[in-house]
Write a protein that holds these residues in place. Structure first.
Motif, PDB file in Angstrom:
ATOM      1  N   ILE A  15       0.845  -1.208   0.000  1.00  0.00           N
ATOM      2  CA  ILE A  15       0.000   0.000   0.000  1.00  0.00           C
ATOM      3  C   ILE A  15       0.876   1.252   0.000  1.00  0.00           C
ATOM      4  CG2 ILE A  15      -1.632   1.344   1.422  1.00  0.00           C
ATOM      5  CD1 ILE A  15      -2.688  -1.532   2.301  1.00  0.00           C
ATOM      6  N   ASP A  16       1.928   1.237   0.812  1.00  0.00           N
ATOM      7  CA  ASP A  16       2.866   2.372   0.844  1.00  0.00           C
ATOM      8  C   ASP A  16       3.466   2.624  -0.534  1.00  0.00           C
ATOM      9  OD1 ASP A  16       2.452   2.749   3.548  1.00  0.00           O
ATOM     10  OD2 ASP A  16       4.189   1.577   4.169  1.00  0.00           O
ATOM     11  N   GLN A  17       3.775   1.526  -1.224  1.00  0.00           N
ATOM     12  CA  GLN A  17       4.366   1.645  -2.559  1.00  0.00           C
ATOM     13  C   GLN A  17       3.366   2.281  -3.537  1.00  0.00           C
ATOM     14  OE1 GLN A  17       5.655  -2.095  -4.326  1.00  0.00           O
ATOM     15  NE2 GLN A  17       7.442  -1.049  -5.162  1.00  0.00           N
ATOM     16  N   VAL A  18       2.112   1.840  -3.462  1.00  0.00           N
ATOM     17  CA  VAL A  18       1.070   2.392  -4.352  1.00  0.00           C
ATOM     18  C   VAL A  18       0.876   3.886  -4.073  1.00  0.00           C
ATOM     19  CG1 VAL A  18      -1.353   2.244  -5.065  1.00  0.00           C
ATOM     20  CG2 VAL A  18      -0.109   0.150  -4.518  1.00  0.00           C
ATOM     21  N   LEU A  19       0.866   4.254  -2.793  1.00  0.00           N
ATOM     22  CA  LEU A  19       0.716   5.674  -2.426  1.00  0.00           C
ATOM     23  C   LEU A  19       1.888   6.503  -2.961  1.00  0.00           C
ATOM     24  CD1 LEU A  19      -0.555   5.216   1.246  1.00  0.00           C
ATOM     25  CD2 LEU A  19      -1.908   6.102  -0.669  1.00  0.00           C
ATOM     26  N   GLU A  20       3.065   5.892  -2.958  1.00  0.00           N
ATOM     27  CA  GLU A  20       4.262   6.562  -3.485  1.00  0.00           C
ATOM     28  C   GLU A  20       4.142   6.771  -5.003  1.00  0.00           C
ATOM     29  OE1 GLU A  20       8.772   5.233  -3.401  1.00  0.00           O
ATOM     30  OE2 GLU A  20       7.855   5.034  -1.419  1.00  0.00           O
ATOM     31  N   TRP A  21       3.676   5.721  -5.713  1.00  0.00           N
ATOM     32  CA  TRP A  21       3.462   5.851  -7.171  1.00  0.00           C
ATOM     33  C   TRP A  21       2.494   6.982  -7.471  1.00  0.00           C
ATOM     34  CZ3 TRP A  21       2.144  -0.066  -7.820  1.00  0.00           C
ATOM     35  CH2 TRP A  21       3.337  -0.815  -7.753  1.00  0.00           C
ATOM     36  N   LYS A  22       1.419   6.994  -6.715  1.00  0.00           N
ATOM     37  CA  LYS A  22       0.372   8.006  -6.915  1.00  0.00           C
ATOM     38  C   LYS A  22       0.947   9.418  -6.728  1.00  0.00           C
ATOM     39  CE  LYS A  22      -4.061   9.260  -4.803  1.00  0.00           C
ATOM     40  NZ  LYS A  22      -4.988   8.892  -3.728  1.00  0.00           N
ATOM     41  N   GLU A  23       1.724   9.560  -5.664  1.00  0.00           N
ATOM     42  CA  GLU A  23       2.359  10.842  -5.337  1.00  0.00           C
ATOM     43  C   GLU A  23       3.291  11.293  -6.466  1.00  0.00           C
ATOM     44  OE1 GLU A  23       2.471  14.056  -3.108  1.00  0.00           O
ATOM     45  OE2 GLU A  23       1.238  12.292  -2.660  1.00  0.00           O
ATOM     46  N   PRO A  31       3.349   9.789 -16.371  1.00  0.00           N
ATOM     47  CA  PRO A  31       2.821   8.447 -16.060  1.00  0.00           C
ATOM     48  C   PRO A  31       3.842   7.509 -15.414  1.00  0.00           C
ATOM     49  CG  PRO A  31       2.905   8.826 -18.453  1.00  0.00           C
ATOM     50  CD  PRO A  31       3.444  10.052 -17.808  1.00  0.00           C
ATOM     51  N   LYS A  32       3.332   6.449 -14.798  1.00  0.00           N
ATOM     52  CA  LYS A  32       4.172   5.444 -14.135  1.00  0.00           C
ATOM     53  C   LYS A  32       3.648   4.052 -14.498  1.00  0.00           C
ATOM     54  CE  LYS A  32       6.236   2.945 -10.886  1.00  0.00           C
ATOM     55  NZ  LYS A  32       7.612   2.510 -11.099  1.00  0.00           N
ATOM     56  N   LEU A  33       4.553   3.200 -15.007  1.00  0.00           N
ATOM     57  CA  LEU A  33       4.199   1.825 -15.355  1.00  0.00           C
ATOM     58  C   LEU A  33       4.777   0.893 -14.305  1.00  0.00           C
ATOM     59  CD1 LEU A  33       3.054  -0.249 -17.459  1.00  0.00           C
ATOM     60  CD2 LEU A  33       5.327  -0.225 -18.510  1.00  0.00           C
ATOM     61  N   SER A  47      -8.365   0.123  -5.621  1.00  0.00           N
ATOM     62  CA  SER A  47      -9.105   0.707  -4.498  1.00  0.00           C
ATOM     63  C   SER A  47      -8.414   1.961  -3.953  1.00  0.00           C
ATOM     64  CB  SER A  47      -9.364  -0.318  -3.396  1.00  0.00           C
ATOM     65  OG  SER A  47      -8.165  -0.651  -2.764  1.00  0.00           O
ATOM     66  N   ILE A  48      -7.087   2.034  -4.091  1.00  0.00           N
ATOM     67  CA  ILE A  48      -6.374   3.225  -3.598  1.00  0.00           C
ATOM     68  C   ILE A  48      -6.459   4.383  -4.598  1.00  0.00           C
ATOM     69  CG2 ILE A  48      -4.072   4.145  -3.028  1.00  0.00           C
ATOM     70  CD1 ILE A  48      -3.526   1.439  -1.650  1.00  0.00           C
ATOM     71  N   ILE A  49      -6.271   4.068  -5.887  1.00  0.00           N
ATOM     72  CA  ILE A  49      -6.359   5.134  -6.899  1.00  0.00           C
ATOM     73  C   ILE A  49      -7.830   5.496  -7.114  1.00  0.00           C
ATOM     74  CG2 ILE A  49      -5.741   5.841  -9.251  1.00  0.00           C
ATOM     75  CD1 ILE A  49      -3.278   5.193  -7.431  1.00  0.00           C
ATOM     76  N   GLY A  50      -8.665   4.431  -7.158  1.00  0.00           N
ATOM     77  CA  GLY A  50     -10.126   4.589  -7.204  1.00  0.00           C
ATOM     78  C   GLY A  50     -10.604   5.666  -8.139  1.00  0.00           C
ATOM     79  N   SER A  51     -11.451   6.522  -7.608  1.00  0.00           N
ATOM     80  CA  SER A  51     -12.050   7.561  -8.451  1.00  0.00           C
ATOM     81  C   SER A  51     -11.306   8.888  -8.263  1.00  0.00           C
ATOM     82  CB  SER A  51     -13.525   7.717  -8.080  1.00  0.00           C
ATOM     83  OG  SER A  51     -13.622   7.921  -6.683  1.00  0.00           O
ATOM     84  N   LEU A  73      -0.348   4.091 -14.240  1.00  0.00           N
ATOM     85  CA  LEU A  73      -0.922   5.248 -13.527  1.00  0.00           C
ATOM     86  C   LEU A  73      -0.573   6.496 -14.326  1.00  0.00           C
ATOM     87  CD1 LEU A  73      -0.304   2.981 -11.280  1.00  0.00           C
ATOM     88  CD2 LEU A  73      -0.388   4.840  -9.658  1.00  0.00           C
ATOM     89  N   TYR A  74      -1.553   7.349 -14.539  1.00  0.00           N
ATOM     90  CA  TYR A  74      -1.298   8.500 -15.413  1.00  0.00           C
ATOM     91  C   TYR A  74      -2.100   9.726 -14.975  1.00  0.00           C
ATOM     92  CZ  TYR A  74      -5.666   6.788 -17.502  1.00  0.00           C
ATOM     93  OH  TYR A  74      -6.950   6.363 -17.691  1.00  0.00           O
ATOM     94  N   PRO A  75      -1.594  10.924 -15.295  1.00  0.00           N
ATOM     95  CA  PRO A  75      -2.337  12.148 -14.961  1.00  0.00           C
ATOM     96  C   PRO A  75      -3.608  12.233 -15.807  1.00  0.00           C
ATOM     97  CG  PRO A  75      -0.093  12.627 -15.749  1.00  0.00           C
ATOM     98  CD  PRO A  75      -0.341  11.187 -15.991  1.00  0.00           C
ATOM     99  N   SER A  76      -4.603  12.930 -15.313  1.00  0.00           N
ATOM    100  CA  SER A  76      -5.918  12.951 -15.965  1.00  0.00           C
ATOM    101  C   SER A  76      -5.891  13.477 -17.407  1.00  0.00           C
ATOM    102  CB  SER A  76      -6.906  13.765 -15.135  1.00  0.00           C
ATOM    103  OG  SER A  76      -6.339  15.020 -14.851  1.00  0.00           O
ATOM    104  N   TYR A  77      -4.890  14.304 -17.754  1.00  0.00           N
ATOM    105  CA  TYR A  77      -4.845  14.856 -19.114  1.00  0.00           C
ATOM    106  C   TYR A  77      -4.396  13.815 -20.132  1.00  0.00           C
ATOM    107  CZ  TYR A  77       0.264  14.881 -19.106  1.00  0.00           C
ATOM    108  OH  TYR A  77       1.567  14.480 -19.077  1.00  0.00           O
ATOM    109  N   TYR A  78      -3.713  12.743 -19.651  1.00  0.00           N
ATOM    110  CA  TYR A  78      -3.047  11.791 -20.538  1.00  0.00           C
ATOM    111  C   TYR A  78      -4.045  10.779 -21.106  1.00  0.00           C
ATOM    112  CZ  TYR A  78       0.778   8.738 -22.114  1.00  0.00           C
ATOM    113  OH  TYR A  78       1.641   7.984 -22.875  1.00  0.00           O
ATOM    114  N   SER A  79      -3.818  10.366 -22.350  1.00  0.00           N
ATOM    115  CA  SER A  79      -4.704   9.356 -22.948  1.00  0.00           C
ATOM    116  C   SER A  79      -3.881   8.095 -23.242  1.00  0.00           C
ATOM    117  CB  SER A  79      -5.306   9.936 -24.232  1.00  0.00           C
ATOM    118  OG  SER A  79      -6.214   9.032 -24.749  1.00  0.00           O
TER     119      SER A  79
END
Length: 257
Positions: A15-23, A31-33, A47-51, A73-79
């Protein structure tokens, strides 16, 4: 309310790792793969990135019904496109008229050349075809190094992702009762074993819960858990339905066909 409350202690590190990716995606606006994730890890990521408004996530493992997938994981502008997942697919050629190779042998050979489990996805068997999905970043290394599976000479043929055949998991439902939700008790109930036999399997590291080896017989199972015992297949605790009059847990189980 703490995010950790919804997860088991042993999942906190991931979970800590996912929070770090998100950050990172949030701060760097890039983006992050991830490597390949098992289905439980995928669930945690979603469930962590969720909505989340700023950071989005997509999962892909090469084929529609893939079990192991990479998260993007990608910023909202990215397609995002499928190329972003950096996947390569191969067919493994071997003299199938004379010999049969098994899933665990391919797994062992890939780990034997020093590849981490997170660097390759599903191994698909279809008729006599054997297919493999790996991360692009290790593909040239695997092409060079993977020359044998078991003691059988093999060669890799590059194939497009569209040719991957991924069988959908089919679960056959059954109901059972168990004196407790301990792992050894659940295994004994589901696979019709003695509790002692279940404990031996656990002690020999032959039992996984949600794709991770569990070595404690007293480990407490939860609804939704996927259990697997080597030689006995895979099962899922679909629902834990409360207790019977005799104080046993009523459980609906899915067994993978």
């Amino acid at each position: 309310m703490s995010i950790y409350m919804h997860f088991r202690q042993e999942e906190h590190e991931f979970i800590d790792q996912v929070l770090e990716w998100k950050e990172t995606v949030n701060e760097q606006y890039a983006p992050k793969l991830t490597d390949f994730l098992d289905p439980r890890e995928q669930e945690i990521v979603q469930s962590i990135i969720g909505s989340n408004e700023d950071v989005k996530v997509r999962l892909f493992g090469g084929a529609e019904g893939a079990e192991r997938k990479r998260a993007f994981l990608y910023p909202s502008y990215y397609s995002p496109s499928l190329d972003d997942f950096q996947l390569k697919a191969y067919e493994i050629s071997y003299p199938e008229k004379f010999v049969q190779i098994e899933h665990r042998q391919i797994l062992g050979s890939l780990m034997g050349i020093g590849l981490k489990r997170s660097k390759f996805g599903d191994i698909h068997f279809h008729d006599k075809k054997v297919q493999l999905v790996i991360g692009e970043e290790v593909s040239s290394y695997v092409e060079l190094q993977l020359q044998e599976v078991g003691r059988v000479k093999v060669s890799l043929q590059d194939i497009p992702l569209s040719e991957l055949v991924s069988p959908e998991a089919v679960w056959e439902e059954a109901s059972t009762t168990a004196a407790s939700l301990r792992l050894d008790v659940m295994l004994a109930s589901i696979y019709n074993l003695s509790r002692q036999k279940a404990q031996l399997l656990i002690g020999a590291k032959k039992v996984k819960v949600n794709w991770k080896v569990v070595e404690q017989s007293s480990f407490e199972c939860r609804e939704g858990d996927i259990l697997s015992a080597r030689g006995f297949g895979r099962s899922k605790l679909l629902t834990i339905d409360g207790k019977t009059k005799k104080d046993k847990w009523r459980v609906i189980v899915g067994k993978q066909k």
